[in-house]
Design a protein around this motif. Structure first.
Motif, PDB file in Angstrom:
ATOM      1  N   ARG A 449     -10.347 -43.602 -42.312  1.00 57.98           N
ATOM      2  CA  ARG A 449     -11.252 -44.643 -42.991  1.00 57.98           C
ATOM      3  C   ARG A 449     -11.466 -43.714 -44.340  1.00 57.98           C
ATOM      4  NH1 ARG A 449     -12.419 -48.873 -39.772  1.00 57.98           N
ATOM      5  NH2 ARG A 449     -11.891 -48.773 -37.633  1.00 57.98           N
ATOM      6  N   THR A 450     -11.882 -44.696 -45.117  1.00 56.38           N
ATOM      7  CA  THR A 450     -12.552 -44.183 -46.618  1.00 56.38           C
ATOM      8  C   THR A 450     -13.597 -44.919 -47.038  1.00 56.38           C
ATOM      9  OG1 THR A 450     -10.874 -45.668 -47.904  1.00 56.38           O
ATOM     10  CG2 THR A 450     -10.093 -43.613 -47.249  1.00 56.38           C
ATOM     11  N   TYR A 451     -14.515 -44.307 -47.693  1.00 55.10           N
ATOM     12  CA  TYR A 451     -15.759 -44.906 -48.109  1.00 55.10           C
ATOM     13  C   TYR A 451     -16.105 -44.483 -49.493  1.00 55.10           C
ATOM     14  CZ  TYR A 451     -16.216 -45.391 -43.107  1.00 55.10           C
ATOM     15  OH  TYR A 451     -16.059 -45.763 -41.917  1.00 55.10           O
ATOM     16  N   VAL A 452     -16.808 -45.238 -50.322  1.00 52.74           N
ATOM     17  CA  VAL A 452     -17.129 -44.797 -51.489  1.00 52.74           C
ATOM     18  C   VAL A 452     -18.182 -43.779 -51.400  1.00 52.74           C
ATOM     19  CG1 VAL A 452     -18.345 -45.562 -53.738  1.00 52.74           C
ATOM     20  CG2 VAL A 452     -16.658 -47.050 -52.746  1.00 52.74           C
ATOM     21  N   ALA A 453     -18.108 -42.844 -52.046  1.00 52.45           N
ATOM     22  CA  ALA A 453     -18.755 -41.457 -51.842  1.00 52.45           C
ATOM     23  C   ALA A 453     -20.387 -41.803 -52.305  1.00 52.45           C
ATOM     24  CB  ALA A 453     -18.252 -40.403 -52.722  1.00 52.45           C
ATOM     25  N   ALA A 454     -20.534 -42.598 -53.416  1.00 51.18           N
ATOM     26  CA  ALA A 454     -22.004 -42.722 -53.991  1.00 51.18           C
ATOM     27  C   ALA A 454     -22.467 -43.620 -53.056  1.00 51.18           C
ATOM     28  CB  ALA A 454     -22.004 -43.270 -55.407  1.00 51.18           C
ATOM     29  N   THR A 455     -22.037 -44.527 -52.284  1.00 46.82           N
ATOM     30  CA  THR A 455     -22.773 -45.626 -51.735  1.00 46.82           C
ATOM     31  C   THR A 455     -22.509 -45.780 -50.416  1.00 46.82           C
ATOM     32  OG1 THR A 455     -20.805 -47.268 -52.201  1.00 46.82           O
ATOM     33  CG2 THR A 455     -22.675 -47.071 -53.805  1.00 46.82           C
ATOM     34  N   SER A 457     -19.956 -47.520 -49.137  1.00 45.82           N
ATOM     35  CA  SER A 457     -19.446 -48.686 -48.949  1.00 45.82           C
ATOM     36  C   SER A 457     -17.944 -48.412 -48.403  1.00 45.82           C
ATOM     37  CB  SER A 457     -19.236 -49.497 -50.225  1.00 45.82           C
ATOM     38  OG  SER A 457     -18.468 -50.727 -50.176  1.00 45.82           O
ATOM     39  N   PRO A 458     -17.444 -49.160 -47.334  1.00 50.38           N
ATOM     40  CA  PRO A 458     -16.005 -48.975 -46.965  1.00 50.38           C
ATOM     41  C   PRO A 458     -14.973 -49.563 -47.748  1.00 50.38           C
ATOM     42  CG  PRO A 458     -17.167 -50.903 -45.682  1.00 50.38           C
ATOM     43  CD  PRO A 458     -18.254 -50.118 -46.535  1.00 50.38           C
ATOM     44  N   ARG A 459     -13.979 -48.923 -47.702  1.00 58.17           N
ATOM     45  CA  ARG A 459     -12.795 -49.213 -48.291  1.00 58.17           C
ATOM     46  C   ARG A 459     -11.681 -49.256 -47.587  1.00 58.17           C
ATOM     47  NH1 ARG A 459     -16.367 -50.813 -51.534  1.00 58.17           N
ATOM     48  NH2 ARG A 459     -16.014 -50.768 -53.662  1.00 58.17           N
ATOM     49  N   TRP A 460     -10.261 -48.909 -47.791  1.00 61.37           N
ATOM     50  CA  TRP A 460      -9.306 -49.120 -47.129  1.00 61.37           C
ATOM     51  C   TRP A 460      -9.270 -48.145 -45.979  1.00 61.37           C
ATOM     52  CZ3 TRP A 460      -6.165 -44.774 -46.889  1.00 61.37           C
ATOM     53  CH2 TRP A 460      -6.348 -43.485 -47.916  1.00 61.37           C
TER      54      TRP A 460
END
Length: 699
Positions: A449-455, A457-460
């Motif tokens: 799982r990946t997430y925007v580091a700053a927020t 927020s989930p990504r792909w």
């Protein structure tokens, strides 16, 4: 495949649903069976998105478009309806690997298989084009290999001939390296665009790697429009088949029937998909699918789980048993592309999981004084971390660590305030920075799982069977699977390759470094291995380097290794450039060299109780500096500003030593003994001391 969870429907139309094949921010794909036990992949839009008329229309348009194609070479659409306000599509279940998965696992296809692949796909494109459609997304992940031959899937962006592909502003309308030049330029396209893509697919199958590459997506797109394909890996006898497909002028490309004629596969070549290692893999997956839909024996027996309407009912035990017998059942089914892979458990889940915001800005802290004891910039924050947390991970404006109570958390580097928390992350698998913009982690099910580091927020996400995360850059994540294989997942959400490592890696978390086109690993037993980052192929092995997993350090084309010696080794071939013995001979892991760090061309490493600095040619850069209270297992030195920071054991703390080797060190005292680690960024030193987190200035 995962069992149904809370909120999942039990039935859609005539299909009883038994498990989840894939899920994301926009929808889920279920494994289902009709009343006769016939399997299907059922894709459904998430309920919170069903009210979006544009998405619902796009969803059903995909079904209508694919239904117009009756070729045997595509995954057939079985049904499509709008049920309870939610659209769903049922497609033929294809129990086979995708072409990219097959090439990644078994290597390039041989001459006969490439010719048969060309014949089959070209005939399928003939049928697609005969309906007035252009597929527009022919690529290896959209080709599923079955015992009946290759099948083309995913008509999500197919359009009538000469129609424009509608995209949002800034969205790339093609898969880089496979879309035709006219697609890249946003021009109207016809069937010739699919022929260009077919050539790229065949060249990949024959050579084992893409023919258009670049450091960034834009570089790949530029090469497609202005450059020439790299066919060096394609066997000489097959280049005549693929080269005409790459013509910049669509009118100069061959027609699909001409590709069929030029392919000239051997007689009975369709049997290729039922023989060899690839055929064995396909048979295993098909057998697993049959087990999942098998009816219970005897007219009066009830399937495990209590279904009484005659359709099979699957429990977690049966799902796992069937999957274990046949590996991953489904590589893709009727549109299971990365568009469906983004996680969507929050209101801020993006409509496009690959829409990554720019890297966050962060202001460096002013350098502190080199005299006295440092005063924390913030903290210590008590009981915020798990005592077994991996080292903290600074990613621009946040620092990530294993959170107390489970999962991972991120706090602002400027003041220590919590920015976000992911409760279902499996921290012991590790966490990585992906291009300084995303944080990669894994959940208990092995999903990457990946997430925007700053927020946060989930990504792909990708079902990658993660056992341990090893290394990442802006283009890929490298990991160890739960069964001890190495795997590379691209930042496009696709598995690029999976390989058995040169050394056994299961049962531990090897230390890893990524650089110079290679992944270098130090195992739990202290052996070192390097594999090529592009395909996972073995580069070299170095045995008995250390007593345990010491993280390598790569600088340029050289990797530096601690352990029984401090060794400089060529990354590409493992040739030793030089090696330095420790001050005292290693004895049962109580002496020797610790893991090195490199900064400004100087290598820093603990040698017994001394911090030593060495130039790239092996000469001494500065006088050794004695450090009190260090003992294995050592952490790598952290170089920041004009200081080098060392983790000390027992009641000492962390100490910063001048990089020049001249002057007095400064120490920040800590209690609590072991479970202590550091990391640094933007002139801040982050210290985890069991459950406590703090930030110190550097000088």
């Amino acid at each position: 495949m995962k069992p149904l969870g809370q909120g999942d429907p039990l039935r859609l139309g005539p299909y009883r649903l038994h498990g989840v094949l894939g899920e994301g921010g926009m929808g889920k794909v279920y494994f289902g069976a009709d009343a006769s036990g016939g399997p299907a992949a059922v894709k459904v839009l998430l309920p919170e998105l069903a009210h979006d008329g544009h998405l619902a229309e796009r969803f059903l348009r995909e079904a209508r478009t694919a239904q117009a194609v009756t070729s045997e070479g595509v995954a057939r659409v079985l049904a499509a309806e709008l049920e309870g306000g939610r659209p769903w599509i049922a497609t033929e279940f294809l129990a086979g690997p995708t072409l990219d998965d097959a090439v990644g696992r078994f290597g390039p296809l041989d001459d006969a298989a490439v010719r048969e692949l060309a014949r089959s796909l070209a005939r399928t494109l003939q049928d697609v084009h005969a309906t007035g459609l252009v597929h527009r997304d022919v690529k290896p992940p959209n080709v599923v290999l079955t015992s009946r031959g290759p099948r083309l899937i995913d008509f999500g962006i197919a359009r009538p001939e000469h129609g424009l592909t509608l995209t949002r502003t800034g969205q790339i309308p093609v898969t880089p390296g496979y879309g035709a030049p006219e697609q890249v330029l946003g021009k109207r396209v016809g069937p010739a665009a699919d022929v260009f893509s077919l050539g790229a697919v065949l060249a990949f199958a024959a050579g084992g790697r893409p023919v258009y590459t670049g450091a960034e997506v834009t570089a790949v797109l530029y090469e497609v429009v202005h450059g020439n394909p790299d066919l060096d890996a394609v066997p000489e006898g097959l280049r005549y088949l693929v080269m005409p497909c790459f013509s910049k002028d669509p009118a100069a490309r061959p027609l699909p029937h001409q590709v069929v004629e030029a392919a000239a596969p051997p007689r009975q070549s369709e049997r290729l998909w039922r023989s060899g290692r690839l055929g064995g893999e396909i048979r295993q997956r098909e057998a697993a699918a049959r087990r999942l839909t098998a009816r219970p024996a005897g007219p009066s027996s009830t399937p495990e789980g209590g279904a009484t309407d005659g359709t099979p009912r699957l429990t977690r035990r049966r799902l796992l048993a069937a999957a274990a017998g046949g590996g991953a059942l489904l590589a893709a089914a009727g549109g299971g592309t990365a568009w469906w892979l983004s996680r969507g458990d929050g209101a801020d889940a993006p409509s496009d999981p690959f829409d990554i915001p720019p890297a966050a800005k962060v202001r460096a802290a002013p350098l502190g004084s080199s005299e006295g004891s440092p005063e924390p910039l913030w903290g210590p924050l008590q009981e915020v971390a798990d005592a077994a947390s991996p080292a903290p991970l600074p990613v621009r404006d946040v620092v990530v660590f294993a959170a107390s109570g489970g999962g991972i958390a991120a706090r602002r580097v400027t003041d220590g305030r919590e920015r976000w928390r992911i409760g279902d992350a499996k921290a012991e698998a590790g966490y990585l920075s992906v291009g300084d913009r995303l944080v990669a982690t894994a959940d208990d099910g092995g999903t990457l799982r990946t997430y925007v580091a700053a927020t946060g927020s989930p990504r792909w996400t990708v079902d990658a069977e993660v056992g341990a995360l090893l290394a990442a850059d802006a283009h890929a994540v490298y990991l160890l699977t739960s069964d001890g294989r190495l795997r590379c997942v691209g930042t496009d959400g696709k598995v690029r390759w999976t390989r058995r490592p040169p050394l056994a890696l299961s049962g531990g978390h090897p230390a890893a470094a990524l650089g110079a086109g290679h992944l270098v690993l130090c195992t739990e037993t202290g052996d070192v291995a390097a594999v090529r980052a592009e395909d996972g192929a073995r580069a070299w092995v170095r045995k008995d380097q250390a007593e345990g997993p010491l993280r390598p350090a790569i600088d340029g084309t050289t990797v530096y290794l601690g352990g029984n010696s401090l060794a400089a080794v060529k990354v590409a071939d493992g040739d030793e450039l030089w090696a330095l013995n420790p001050l005292r001979p290693p004895k049962q892991g109580t002496a020797g060299w610790g893991p090195p760090a490199v900064a400004g061309g100087v290598i820093y490493a603990l040698d017994c109780e001394a911090l030593r600095s060495v130039r790239a040619d092996g000469s001494q850069a500065g006088a050794p500096m004695i450090v009190a209270g260090v003992a294995p297992p050592w952490r790598p030195p952290v170089v920041q500003g004009n200081s080098v920071w060392i983790v000390e054991s027992d009641e000492t703390g962390v100490s910063g030593l001048p990089r020049t080797g001249e002057g007095q060190p400064q120490t920040y005292a800590l209690t609590g003994g072991h479970s202590r680690s550091t990391a640094a960024g933007a002139n801040r030193l982050f210290v985890l001391n069991r459950a406590t987190l703090l930030a110190l200035p550097v000088y």
